[in-house]
Scaffold this motif. Sequence first.
Motif, PDB file in Angstrom:
ATOM      1  N   GLY A 110      55.912  40.496  43.208  1.00  0.00           N
ATOM      2  CA  GLY A 110      56.610  41.518  43.568  1.00  0.00           C
ATOM      3  C   GLY A 110      58.031  41.661  43.591  1.00  0.00           C
ATOM      4  N   SER A 111      58.662  42.717  43.006  1.00  0.00           N
ATOM      5  CA  SER A 111      59.993  42.864  42.568  1.00  0.00           C
ATOM      6  C   SER A 111      60.785  42.815  44.102  1.00  0.00           C
ATOM      7  CB  SER A 111      60.472  45.242  42.161  1.00  0.00           C
ATOM      8  OG  SER A 111      59.400  45.216  43.229  1.00  0.00           O
ATOM      9  N   SER A 112      62.103  42.960  43.854  1.00  0.00           N
ATOM     10  CA  SER A 112      62.711  41.774  44.865  1.00  0.00           C
ATOM     11  C   SER A 112      63.755  42.949  45.224  1.00  0.00           C
ATOM     12  CB  SER A 112      63.939  40.639  44.857  1.00  0.00           C
ATOM     13  OG  SER A 112      64.662  41.882  43.622  1.00  0.00           O
ATOM     14  N   GLY A 113      63.707  44.664  44.445  1.00  0.00           N
ATOM     15  CA  GLY A 113      63.704  45.668  45.370  1.00  0.00           C
ATOM     16  C   GLY A 113      63.181  46.823  44.381  1.00  0.00           C
ATOM     17  N   VAL A 114      64.150  47.995  43.968  1.00  0.00           N
ATOM     18  CA  VAL A 114      63.274  49.020  43.774  1.00  0.00           C
ATOM     19  C   VAL A 114      64.174  48.395  41.945  1.00  0.00           C
ATOM     20  CG1 VAL A 114      63.845  50.978  45.758  1.00  0.00           C
ATOM     21  CG2 VAL A 114      65.496  50.688  44.048  1.00  0.00           C
ATOM     22  N   LEU A 115      63.321  49.412  41.591  1.00  0.00           N
ATOM     23  CA  LEU A 115      63.085  49.431  39.863  1.00  0.00           C
ATOM     24  C   LEU A 115      64.275  50.800  39.535  1.00  0.00           C
ATOM     25  CD1 LEU A 115      60.029  47.790  38.265  1.00  0.00           C
ATOM     26  CD2 LEU A 115      62.499  46.856  39.568  1.00  0.00           C
ATOM     27  N   LYS A 116      65.425  50.829  39.339  1.00  0.00           N
ATOM     28  CA  LYS A 116      65.925  51.890  39.128  1.00  0.00           C
ATOM     29  C   LYS A 116      65.228  52.688  37.372  1.00  0.00           C
ATOM     30  CE  LYS A 116      69.838  50.794  41.367  1.00  0.00           C
ATOM     31  NZ  LYS A 116      71.268  50.150  41.410  1.00  0.00           N
ATOM     32  N   PRO A 117      65.256  54.134  37.504  1.00  0.00           N
ATOM     33  CA  PRO A 117      65.289  54.372  35.699  1.00  0.00           C
ATOM     34  C   PRO A 117      65.410  53.020  34.677  1.00  0.00           C
ATOM     35  CG  PRO A 117      65.495  56.309  37.267  1.00  0.00           C
ATOM     36  CD  PRO A 117      66.070  55.045  38.188  1.00  0.00           C
ATOM     37  N   GLY A 118      64.499  52.932  34.146  1.00  0.00           N
ATOM     38  CA  GLY A 118      65.111  51.835  33.099  1.00  0.00           C
ATOM     39  C   GLY A 118      64.790  50.077  33.252  1.00  0.00           C
ATOM     40  N   ASP A 119      64.928  49.816  34.383  1.00  0.00           N
ATOM     41  CA  ASP A 119      64.936  48.925  35.024  1.00  0.00           C
ATOM     42  C   ASP A 119      63.753  48.056  34.306  1.00  0.00           C
ATOM     43  OD1 ASP A 119      67.479  49.107  35.746  1.00  0.00           O
ATOM     44  OD2 ASP A 119      66.750  48.435  38.135  1.00  0.00           O
ATOM     45  N   THR A 120      63.497  47.033  34.594  1.00  0.00           N
ATOM     46  CA  THR A 120      62.171  46.134  34.314  1.00  0.00           C
ATOM     47  C   THR A 120      61.980  44.743  35.513  1.00  0.00           C
ATOM     48  OG1 THR A 120      62.967  44.902  32.865  1.00  0.00           O
ATOM     49  CG2 THR A 120      62.593  46.319  32.497  1.00  0.00           C
ATOM     50  N   TYR A 121      60.653  44.716  35.970  1.00  0.00           N
ATOM     51  CA  TYR A 121      60.737  43.263  36.586  1.00  0.00           C
ATOM     52  C   TYR A 121      59.815  43.217  35.708  1.00  0.00           C
ATOM     53  CZ  TYR A 121      58.107  40.924  40.373  1.00  0.00           C
ATOM     54  OH  TYR A 121      57.630  39.455  41.240  1.00  0.00           O
ATOM     55  N   GLU A 122      59.685  41.357  35.872  1.00  0.00           N
ATOM     56  CA  GLU A 122      58.732  40.612  35.011  1.00  0.00           C
ATOM     57  C   GLU A 122      58.457  39.557  36.413  1.00  0.00           C
ATOM     58  OE1 GLU A 122      59.810  39.902  30.218  1.00  0.00           O
ATOM     59  OE2 GLU A 122      60.513  37.552  32.026  1.00  0.00           O
ATOM     60  N   PHE A 123      56.800  39.053  35.637  1.00  0.00           N
ATOM     61  CA  PHE A 123      56.297  38.127  36.110  1.00  0.00           C
ATOM     62  C   PHE A 123      55.522  37.261  35.904  1.00  0.00           C
ATOM     63  CE2 PHE A 123      53.641  35.931  39.586  1.00  0.00           C
ATOM     64  CZ  PHE A 123      53.627  35.671  40.446  1.00  0.00           C
ATOM     65  N   LEU A 124      55.047  36.376  35.246  1.00  0.00           N
ATOM     66  CA  LEU A 124      53.979  34.476  34.874  1.00  0.00           C
ATOM     67  C   LEU A 124      53.329  34.470  35.037  1.00  0.00           C
ATOM     68  CD1 LEU A 124      54.054  33.232  32.154  1.00  0.00           C
ATOM     69  CD2 LEU A 124      55.442  31.255  33.588  1.00  0.00           C
ATOM     70  N   PHE A 125      52.512  34.823  35.606  1.00  0.00           N
ATOM     71  CA  PHE A 125      51.524  34.007  36.436  1.00  0.00           C
ATOM     72  C   PHE A 125      50.729  33.091  35.415  1.00  0.00           C
ATOM     73  CE2 PHE A 125      51.503  38.994  36.788  1.00  0.00           C
ATOM     74  CZ  PHE A 125      50.969  39.577  38.398  1.00  0.00           C
ATOM     75  N   THR A 126      50.388  32.399  35.811  1.00  0.00           N
ATOM     76  CA  THR A 126      50.251  30.907  35.720  1.00  0.00           C
ATOM     77  C   THR A 126      49.195  29.798  36.091  1.00  0.00           C
ATOM     78  OG1 THR A 126      51.320  29.600  37.021  1.00  0.00           O
ATOM     79  CG2 THR A 126      52.793  30.073  35.485  1.00  0.00           C
ATOM     80  N   GLU A 127      48.187  30.953  37.008  1.00  0.00           N
ATOM     81  CA  GLU A 127      46.711  30.718  37.312  1.00  0.00           C
ATOM     82  C   GLU A 127      45.813  32.312  37.373  1.00  0.00           C
ATOM     83  OE1 GLU A 127      47.857  28.691  40.948  1.00  0.00           O
ATOM     84  OE2 GLU A 127      48.555  30.423  42.219  1.00  0.00           O
ATOM     85  N   PRO A 128      44.442  32.042  37.250  1.00  0.00           N
ATOM     86  CA  PRO A 128      43.927  33.227  37.595  1.00  0.00           C
ATOM     87  C   PRO A 128      43.223  32.992  39.261  1.00  0.00           C
ATOM     88  CG  PRO A 128      42.303  30.796  37.290  1.00  0.00           C
ATOM     89  CD  PRO A 128      43.905  30.974  37.186  1.00  0.00           C
ATOM     90  N   GLN A 129      43.368  34.688  39.011  1.00  0.00           N
ATOM     91  CA  GLN A 129      43.984  35.067  40.463  1.00  0.00           C
ATOM     92  C   GLN A 129      43.712  37.023  40.412  1.00  0.00           C
ATOM     93  OE1 GLN A 129      48.623  35.177  41.410  1.00  0.00           O
ATOM     94  NE2 GLN A 129      47.662  33.886  39.920  1.00  0.00           N
TER      95      GLN A 129
END
Length: 152
Positions: A110-129
């Motif tokens: 989950g993003s740690s706050g709001v994503l302003k226009p143009g912002d990104t949030y990245e997450f590396l998934f390492t297991e089936p889910q």
Amino acid sequence: MSGPSSHAYGIGVIALIIGMSASVVFYTSFYLPESLAKPSVDEHILHPEKGLLIEIVPGAVIEGNENYVPNKAEVLLTVDNLVTWQNNDDTAHTVTPDHRHSDSYSGDFGSSGVLKPGDTYEFLFTEPQEVHYHCQPHPWMTGSLTVEISRF
């Protein structure tokens, strides 16, 4: 018998107790948490062939419009399990799990706050889910993501 040898023996016992105590403190405070912090994960999962981009599209804030695209994403470990959400709307949004969700390697999703226009949030998934998420200020914006093991 209370000569110098019994005094030296007492100091030796105290030194031994202090040394053992210091070892226990080091083990429980530094070594153990570090060794349990992250599981061992295959290098191909940590460095997938490519990533997946999920766009928060322009006009996503309007109820009934498309919002997260793709909305029901499927990713494969080692192929595209590094997922990036990019806010292309002119309104701030979030990527918030419907229920608390955690990956054993990457931690809480989950993003740690709001994503302003143009912002990104990245997450590396390492297991089936499977993860269901939404935008906190705009709860009609929902999406899901299924992570599966690559069959190659």
